[in-house]
Design a protein around this motif. Sequence first.
Motif, short mmCIF file in Angstrom:
data_model
loop_
_atom_site.label_atom_id
_atom_site.label_comp_id
_atom_site.label_asym_id
_atom_site.label_seq_id
_atom_site.Cartn_x
_atom_site.Cartn_y
_atom_site.Cartn_z
N UNK A 1 0.85 -1.19 0.00
CA UNK A 1 0.00 0.00 0.00
C UNK A 1 0.89 1.24 0.00
N UNK A 2 0.60 2.21 -0.85
CA UNK A 2 1.47 3.40 -0.95
C UNK A 2 1.55 4.17 0.37
N UNK A 3 2.65 4.84 0.56
CA UNK A 3 2.81 5.67 1.75
C UNK A 3 2.09 7.00 1.60
N UNK A 4 2.04 7.52 0.37
CA UNK A 4 1.39 8.81 0.12
C UNK A 4 0.52 8.69 -1.12
N UNK A 5 -0.44 9.60 -1.25
CA UNK A 5 -1.30 9.66 -2.42
C UNK A 5 -0.62 10.50 -3.51
N UNK A 6 -1.31 10.63 -4.64
CA UNK A 6 -0.76 11.44 -5.74
C UNK A 6 -0.61 12.89 -5.34
N UNK A 7 -1.42 13.34 -4.37
CA UNK A 7 -1.35 14.73 -3.92
C UNK A 7 -0.28 14.94 -2.86
N UNK A 8 0.45 13.89 -2.51
CA UNK A 8 1.50 14.01 -1.51
C UNK A 8 1.01 13.84 -0.09
N UNK A 9 -0.28 13.54 0.10
CA UNK A 9 -0.81 13.33 1.45
C UNK A 9 -0.62 11.88 1.87
N UNK A 10 -0.69 11.65 3.18
CA UNK A 10 -0.54 10.29 3.69
C UNK A 10 -1.68 9.42 3.18
N UNK A 11 -1.34 8.18 2.77
CA UNK A 11 -2.36 7.27 2.26
C UNK A 11 -3.36 6.99 3.38
N UNK A 12 -4.65 7.17 3.11
CA UNK A 12 -5.66 7.06 4.18
C UNK A 12 -5.74 5.65 4.79
N UNK A 13 -5.68 5.61 6.12
CA UNK A 13 -5.89 4.39 6.90
C UNK A 13 -4.91 3.27 6.54
N UNK A 14 -3.69 3.62 6.12
CA UNK A 14 -2.72 2.59 5.75
C UNK A 14 -2.33 1.72 6.95
N UNK A 15 -2.01 2.36 8.07
CA UNK A 15 -1.61 1.59 9.26
C UNK A 15 -2.75 0.71 9.75
#
Length: 543
Positions: free
Chosen positions: A379-393
């Motif tokens: 699962x990516x660490x960040x989205x395309x907008x540079x924000x943290x990937x939602x609910x990854x942890x």
Amino acid sequence: MQTVEIVLALLAAVVLSGAAARFLPLAVPAPLVQIGLGAMIAMVTKTPVSLDPHLFFLLFLPPLLFLDGWRIPKDEFFKDLPIILELALGLVVLTVVGVGFLIHWMIPPMPLAVAFALAAVISPTDPIAVSAIAQRVPIPKRLMHILEGESLLNDASGLVCLRFAIAAALTGSFVLHEAVLNFAWVALAGVAIGVVTTLVVTTLNAWLTRAGAEDAGPQTLVSLLIPFAAYLLAEKVHASGILAAVAAGVAMSFSEVARQTVAATRVRRNMVWDTLQFTANGVIFVLLGEQLPSILAGAVETVRTTGHHEPWWLAIYVVVITLSLGVLRFAWVWGSLKLTLLRARRRGEDRASPDWKIITATACAGARGAITLAGVLTLPLVTAAGEAFPARDLAIFLAAGVIVLSLLISSVALPLLMKNLQLPPETAGLEDAERARATLAIAAVQAIEHMQSSSPHAADADFQTASARVVDIYRDRLDGLTQTGEVALAARRGRGFEKEVRLVAVQAERQALHTLLRQRAVDGAIQSKLTRELDLAEARLRI
């Protein structure tokens, strides 16, 4: 230096897990032991391993999936292909949709696309844990073949669904017809690239081998590089590297039939692949255990993502998700079986419904494992907008919890379900094997008889005596293979006793060799040669 020490500790944990699993009184699968050892390493080192998801995916998945495709029994696979496809495709889609909506309903802060990604990554089953349990529990061979085939295909289908879910989470949009076309390209191109890669590499390798003597080292290295080549080539054109690795493995088995490999090369290559499979699967589970303390340490922070404050809510989510996977699997297996029986009755066939324990065992055998862990870590660490990937942890925690709980359920439920279960004797494979052995023995006798008359040593009495002695060995084997009824049963029991006696004799030879070595009656070269001969003899007896 500390990183090297941690890696060595992980490998040592994999080695210890095999011995620990055998000595435990219950049928605890090795993956659970490896998870526990990994957690112990994390508590001792206090420094969690930092994993690069994409590197982790590349290093572990292509060789494991390639080997599964290479070694799966092809006749059994194609015989049960309709059942396998129902489980590997239909059940995966149902799991992604049904469990995805369930997760989003339970945890509204988790975006629907992320919920689908989590459902996709927990949909593939892991046959390694079930195989570990099967060493102590008599699981029917056909059921094991179905589970292995399902795992081979649902690894690919689940991870392809994961890919689309991640893309939707990153872009915030999902167009159905585009996804269908993209899926067709990803699947078909991936399979084609995998097959072509294997055929090109093996053909080129065969041509180079004909130019000189075959060397086991390069041959083994070529086989190790094929899955990585197929995976990387497929990813370059945005196809499925996972399907490419699987297809490359299946194509490898057919390529092996067309081209005879030197026996010594095959033996050494299989040993390397066995070691790689054991190490890769073990390291994945040890890494899961090594990551668990840090995941649990962040549970208090992670639970806030769900809108709660008490960490025990995470345990509730894990239990609900795991139970929903089991219920969906049981319902799918039961419904599929009823439809199969209904179609058989319409054709006039009279088929008995299998014991309910078999159906329940098929549902309980859906343990999650290495593929789920490897997938969720991508699962990516960040989205395309540079924000943290939602609910990854949160997704990683829930996936890890499902792996552990599903392994516990399988290790407890399967022995109970299989206990005292009356299974019909599986004689078809035994009879086919004995017919094949008889055919091989006849061919050997005919070849020796032809050699006795055509060899330049035909007039040599010693040559004729040696040939007659070898023919007698094959004729004795033929006599035992062509017997039927009670005579055949007695012959099989006799061969079992003979194998037991010969194993005792081989062990006695080993002890005598060690005595000679301690007395310096033989040198190291002779000891190595004799040890290899005894190893091969024992390996043949234990097949």
